[in-house]
Design an enzyme around this catalytic site. Structure first.
Site, short mmCIF file in Angstrom:
data_model
loop_
_atom_site.label_atom_id
_atom_site.label_comp_id
_atom_site.label_asym_id
_atom_site.label_seq_id
_atom_site.Cartn_x
_atom_site.Cartn_y
_atom_site.Cartn_z
N MET A 1 0.82 -1.21 0.00
CA MET A 1 0.00 0.00 0.00
C MET A 1 0.85 1.26 0.00
SD MET A 1 -1.26 0.60 3.91
CE MET A 1 -1.61 2.30 3.49
N CYS A 2 0.22 2.35 -0.41
CA CYS A 2 0.84 3.68 -0.36
C CYS A 2 -0.27 4.69 -0.15
CB CYS A 2 1.67 3.96 -1.61
SG CYS A 2 0.69 4.05 -3.12
N ARG A 3 -0.08 5.91 -0.64
CA ARG A 3 -1.10 6.94 -0.46
C ARG A 3 -2.28 6.72 -1.40
NH1 ARG A 3 -2.02 12.27 -2.64
NH2 ARG A 3 -3.16 13.53 -1.13
#
Length: 104
Positions: free
Chosen positions: A61-63
């Site tokens: 995951m990231c932003r």
């Protein structure tokens, strides 16, 4: 590339499934808000592959989902086959699951 929605991730967490969550954002982003995953910023993802499980599912995951997709592309070239990208990242989590999560 396999993808997972924030609803599917919440189900995995709620069901206490055996998987690993990797967060590829930067330190300051992780400090602002996180879902408890292992922090490995994108720039160091290939250096720290030893921290990534190969024997169970891994959600990256990231932003917003773009950096995590880039991380998965790099890792798949290293032979990883157990990775899923979190669609929409922490922004989608805040919008659909937990509005108390701080977004930036």
């Amino acid at each position: 590339m396999q993808e997972i929605t924030v609803q599917e991730l919440k189900e995995k967490l709620d069901n206490k499934e055996d998987f690993q969550l990797i967060d590829v954002r930067e330190d300051f982003e992780y400090e602002t808000s996180n879902l408890g995953g292992v922090l490995i910023p994108l720039g160091g993802i290939l250096i720290e592959t030893d921290k990534i499980a190969k024997d169970k599912p891994v959600v990256v995951m990231c932003r917003s989902g773009k950096r995590s997709a880039a991380a998965i592309m790099q890792l798949e070239q290293q032979g990883f086959t157990n990775l899923s990208n979190l669609q929409g990242g922490i922004l989608a989590w805040a919008a659909e699951i937990d509005p108390d999560v701080v977004v930036y």
